[in-house]
Design an enzyme around this catalytic site. Structure first.
Site, PDB file in Angstrom:
ATOM      1  N   HIS A  71      55.304  41.728  44.166  1.00  0.00           N
ATOM      2  CA  HIS A  71      55.638  40.507  44.915  1.00  0.00           C
ATOM      3  C   HIS A  71      55.453  40.713  46.423  1.00  0.00           C
ATOM      4  O   HIS A  71      56.366  40.500  47.214  1.00  0.00           O
ATOM      5  CB  HIS A  71      57.064  40.045  44.595  1.00  0.00           C
ATOM      6  CG  HIS A  71      57.172  39.446  43.236  1.00  0.00           C
ATOM      7  ND1 HIS A  71      57.666  40.150  42.156  1.00  0.00           N
ATOM      8  CD2 HIS A  71      56.844  38.218  42.767  1.00  0.00           C
ATOM      9  CE1 HIS A  71      57.639  39.366  41.086  1.00  0.00           C
ATOM     10  NE2 HIS A  71      57.140  38.191  41.416  1.00  0.00           N
TER      11      HIS A  71
ATOM     12  N   ASP B 221      57.332  33.391  47.865  1.00  0.00           N
ATOM     13  CA  ASP B 221      58.048  34.619  47.460  1.00  0.00           C
ATOM     14  C   ASP B 221      58.420  35.469  48.672  1.00  0.00           C
ATOM     15  O   ASP B 221      58.698  36.666  48.533  1.00  0.00           O
ATOM     16  CB  ASP B 221      57.200  35.459  46.501  1.00  0.00           C
ATOM     17  CG  ASP B 221      57.511  35.160  45.040  1.00  0.00           C
ATOM     18  OD1 ASP B 221      58.640  34.719  44.766  1.00  0.00           O
ATOM     19  OD2 ASP B 221      56.626  35.366  44.186  1.00  0.00           O
TER      20      ASP B 221
ATOM     21  N   GLN C 165      52.180  41.173  26.775  1.00  0.00           N
ATOM     22  CA  GLN C 165      51.260  40.256  27.457  1.00  0.00           C
ATOM     23  C   GLN C 165      50.827  39.124  26.527  1.00  0.00           C
ATOM     24  O   GLN C 165      50.777  37.967  26.933  1.00  0.00           O
ATOM     25  CB  GLN C 165      50.026  41.013  27.971  1.00  0.00           C
ATOM     26  CG  GLN C 165      50.291  41.916  29.156  1.00  0.00           C
ATOM     27  CD  GLN C 165      50.695  41.160  30.410  1.00  0.00           C
ATOM     28  OE1 GLN C 165      51.871  41.016  30.693  1.00  0.00           O
ATOM     29  NE2 GLN C 165      49.733  40.662  31.149  1.00  0.00           N
TER      30      GLN C 165
ATOM     31  N   ARG D  26      49.905  40.093  49.079  1.00  0.00           N
ATOM     32  CA  ARG D  26      48.730  39.771  48.265  1.00  0.00           C
ATOM     33  C   ARG D  26      49.068  38.698  47.235  1.00  0.00           C
ATOM     34  O   ARG D  26      48.307  37.756  47.024  1.00  0.00           O
ATOM     35  CB  ARG D  26      48.186  41.028  47.571  1.00  0.00           C
ATOM     36  CG  ARG D  26      47.505  41.974  48.528  1.00  0.00           C
ATOM     37  CD  ARG D  26      46.842  43.153  47.844  1.00  0.00           C
ATOM     38  NE  ARG D  26      46.162  43.947  48.848  1.00  0.00           N
ATOM     39  CZ  ARG D  26      44.928  43.710  49.281  1.00  0.00           C
ATOM     40  NH1 ARG D  26      44.218  42.729  48.752  1.00  0.00           N
ATOM     41  NH2 ARG D  26      44.388  44.455  50.215  1.00  0.00           N
ATOM     42  N   HIS D  27      50.247  38.842  46.612  1.00  0.00           N
ATOM     43  CA  HIS D  27      50.668  37.820  45.642  1.00  0.00           C
ATOM     44  C   HIS D  27      50.893  36.485  46.370  1.00  0.00           C
ATOM     45  O   HIS D  27      50.442  35.438  45.908  1.00  0.00           O
ATOM     46  CB  HIS D  27      51.934  38.263  44.900  1.00  0.00           C
ATOM     47  CG  HIS D  27      52.555  37.160  44.097  1.00  0.00           C
ATOM     48  ND1 HIS D  27      51.928  36.599  43.002  1.00  0.00           N
ATOM     49  CD2 HIS D  27      53.730  36.489  44.242  1.00  0.00           C
ATOM     50  CE1 HIS D  27      52.705  35.625  42.511  1.00  0.00           C
ATOM     51  NE2 HIS D  27      53.797  35.543  43.244  1.00  0.00           N
TER      52      HIS D  27
HETATM   53 ZN   LIG Z   1      55.525  34.346  42.920  1.00  0.00          ZN
END
Ligand SMILES: [Zn+2]
EC number: 3.1.4.-
Length: 453
Positions: free
Chosen positions: A153, A194, A367, A156-157
């Site tokens: 988090h 975020d 996943q 980049r995210h």
């Molecule tokens: Zn997020």
């Protein structure tokens, strides 16, 4: 029973009560303490902003007025600065900024700050809403600095979520339901969504009794990201919305609230059916105009779509080409495992399998489950709503095949191990029976088999 005069306001009621209960002395003391607390909070915020804000040197790394004009930012005209800024920003085509398959991996974090500004230039937000070049640059740089350097988090995210919001609006053609100002606010909120994430989730904040959990009752981290984003805008030198009128500014803040809180996945399941209803209705309509009218005349529908767009952006790593998705999934997993380690050491609790690094081999299976139960709905419905968004759904399906193949390999391996174990137990059982029948000692042969296994 009426013991207070009817026309007495709240202030009067409090006064009467404090006198009645002899609280007046205590009250002054409490006020004093509260004032001090408020001052402490202001000082802490001032210190934080001082260290957080983009410095003049950092500003010059993008808005190079010293190098190019031999002038300080304050001595430049907006036109001059805008020209310098635009020269410095990356070419959207070269970085594939309009593509759903965009990858940040080959791009430096500093280049991502410039790319973020580029997206607002592409939206024409700077010209239309009179955002000064230095304010835009300082805000984007400060947002980047607001993200901590954690495993997943991080900035980049944050950037990826902003870029996907931009791509959904432009390439995915969802812009037609939103005004230029709304699109500007949505991309800005996506970049901030975020900010100051700590690498642990809401449940961890609660279990560890973090101050954040005491402050916010629900959507703990999301509320913090929102508060943080609003604090940045309170500083005029960072307020990219400074030239809006009061009504426009309030509208932007409202959109920030809806968009950032919507990234709490716990809320996603509640809004699913509402979104599906909109997509169903739109599918039945005969013309594009009819769909546009159906949506833009109802603020609630616009906000439901926007909230679902935020989820689509937040989870977009799952739709990326396999080379990107496989790397990013490992980053997410690593952050989860780090939380699992904290749960063991700090909370003395056993983490759930997803956060347990001893169960890392179960990642492909997890996943597949995540794709089936959370992600498929989002991208399938968005592709049904706008065919331009189909590349995201295709990417998701491709990644499901990849993860499923890996999960099957793991299953086969586990099955083989299980059978081997069973066979071994049977062998030992048979030998034991033989030994008992023949009165022989089967000890050594048993331990030998165990060593092999
Ligand atoms: Zn997020």
């Amino acid at each position: 029973m009426h013991f207070l005069p009817k026309k007495q306001g709240l202030k009067g009621v409090v006064q009467t009560l404090t006198q009645f209960l002899g609280w007046s002395v205590l009250n002054t003391d409490t006020y004093d303490k509260m004032n001090k607390l408020e001052n402490r909070k202001d000082i802490a915020q001032e210190m934080l902003m001082h260290h957080l804000k983009c410095t003049p040197q950092e500003l010059q790394s993008i808005l190079k007025t010293n190098e190019k004009l031999n002038k300080n930012v304050d001595d430049c005209e907006q036109k001059e600065m805008m020209k310098i800024l635009k020269e410095e920003l990356p070419d959207p085509a070269a970085l594939e900024l309009y593509e759903f398959h965009f990858s940040d991996l080959p791009v430096s974090e500093h280049e991502l700050i410039k790319s973020g500004i580029r997206l607002f230039v592409e939206l024409n937000a700077l010209d239309k809403f009179k955002v000064p070049a230095e304010v835009m640059t300082k805000w984007m740089y400060t947002v980047r600095k607001g993200y901590r350097d954690i495993t997943y988090h991080n900035w980049r995210h944050g950037f990826n979520v902003g870029q996907t919001m931009f791509t959904l609006l432009m390439t995915g053609k969802l812009k037609k339901y939103y005004s230029d100002l709304e699109a500007f606010a949505m991309v800005a909120a996506a970049f901030c969504h975020d900010i100051d994430h700590r690498g642990t989730n809401n449940l961890y904040q609660m279990k560890s009794a973090a101050p954040l959990a005491k402050l916010h009752g629900s959507s703990i981290l999301e509320r913090h990201h929102l508060e943080f984003s609003k604090t940045l805008l309170e500083d005029e030198s960072l307020n990219i919305f400074q030239n809006l009128n009061k009504r426009q500014f309030e509208n932007v803040i409202h959109l920030f609230e809806v968009a950032i809180i919507a990234t709490d996945l716990a809320l996603y399941f509640k809004k699913r059916t509402m979104f599906q209803k909109i997509v169903d209705a739109a599918e039945q309509m005969k013309s594009e105009e009819e769909v546009i009218k159906y949506i833009i005349t109802d603020q609630t529908k616009k906000e439901i779509i926007m909230a679902m767009m935020m989820t689509g952006c937040d989870l977009s790593a799952i739709t990326k080409p396999w080379e990107v998705q496989s790397k990013v999934a490992l980053m997410v997993a690593n952050e989860f495992w780090e939380q699992g380690d904290l749960e063991r050491t700090v909370l003395q609790q056993q983490p759930i399998p997803m956060m347990d690094r001893n169960k890392a081999e179960e990642l492909p299976k997890l996943q597949v489950g995540f794709i089936d139960f959370v992600c498929t709905f989002v991208y399938k419905e968005f592709s049904r709503f706008h065919k331009e968004i189909t590349p995201m759904f295709d990417g998701l399906q491709n990644n499901r095949v990849q993860w499923k193949t890996q999960a099957d390999v793991y299953d086969e391996k586990m099955k083989a191990l299980e059978e081997q174990q069973k066979k071994h137990e049977n062998d030992v059982g048979a030998k034991k029976a033989d030994g008992e029948a023949g009165g022989e000692d089967n000890g050594p042969s048993k331990s030998k088999t165990c060593t092999v296994l």
